[in-house]
Design a protein around this motif. Structure first.
Motif, PDB file in Angstrom:
ATOM      1  N   GLU A  47       0.852  -1.181   0.000  1.00  0.00           N
ATOM      2  CA  GLU A  47       0.000   0.000   0.000  1.00  0.00           C
ATOM      3  C   GLU A  47       0.892   1.236   0.000  1.00  0.00           C
ATOM      4  OE1 GLU A  47      -2.605  -0.374   3.371  1.00  0.00           O
ATOM      5  OE2 GLU A  47      -3.669  -2.078   2.485  1.00  0.00           O
ATOM      6  N   ASN A  48       0.775   2.029  -1.055  1.00  0.00           N
ATOM      7  CA  ASN A  48       1.544   3.272  -1.190  1.00  0.00           C
ATOM      8  C   ASN A  48       3.051   3.039  -1.291  1.00  0.00           C
ATOM      9  OD1 ASN A  48      -0.891   4.802  -0.970  1.00  0.00           O
ATOM     10  ND2 ASN A  48      -0.783   4.535   1.248  1.00  0.00           N
ATOM     11  N   TRP A  49       3.446   1.884  -1.803  1.00  0.00           N
ATOM     12  CA  TRP A  49       4.862   1.571  -1.995  1.00  0.00           C
ATOM     13  C   TRP A  49       5.033   0.837  -3.309  1.00  0.00           C
ATOM     14  CZ3 TRP A  49       9.267   2.906   0.394  1.00  0.00           C
ATOM     15  CH2 TRP A  49       9.164   3.466   1.668  1.00  0.00           C
TER      16      TRP A  49
END
Length: 135
Positions: free
Chosen positions: A61-63
């Protein structure tokens, strides 16, 4: 985990490092014998590396996978393999050991991050373990 990290840093398959260490062990036993669970796990990660990386990537998530610290990638790869393909290792043990490795070897944020990603992957474990054991 060390072999996976070293292999990525050197740009070689981790199984090649195992072979090299086996050759050295023949003349220098301080290297440590390359047998047992560690070899099984590394060989498993290498054999299923594309699938393992895809599973990890899908649960970030968000990486972006390639932007993770190399140590975290190695921990996540090993943990994912154990969660999915090592039915004799309890899921809680896998998570606990991965967090311990992240705490000792990576950034301050890594333990919680690694735990979160592997926790999302652990949801798949019962189905994959059942499918690979023939149940």
């Amino acid at each position: 985990m060390d072999l996976l990290f070293e292999a990525e840093a050197k740009g070689v398959p981790a199984t090649e490092l195992i072979a090299q260490r086996r050759e050295v062990f023949d003349t220098d036993d301080s290297v440590g014998e390359m047998t047992g669970y560690a070899v099984q796990a590394v060989e498993g990660v290498v054999a299923d590396s594309d699938q393992i990386d895809a599973i990890i990537t899908a649960r970030l998530e968000n990486w972006e996978f390639d932007r993770l610290p190399a140590v975290d990638r190695a921990i996540l790869r090993l943990g994912t393999w154990e969660l999915l393909y090592a039915p004799d290792v309890d899921v809680k043990v896998v998570l606990d050991e991965a967090v311990k490795l992240a705490t000792a070897l990576s950034t301050d944020d890594s333990p919680a991050f690694v735990n979160g990603v592997l926790d999302r992957i652990a949801v798949l474990a019962p189905q994959v373990r059942a499918a690979t054991s023939g149940e």
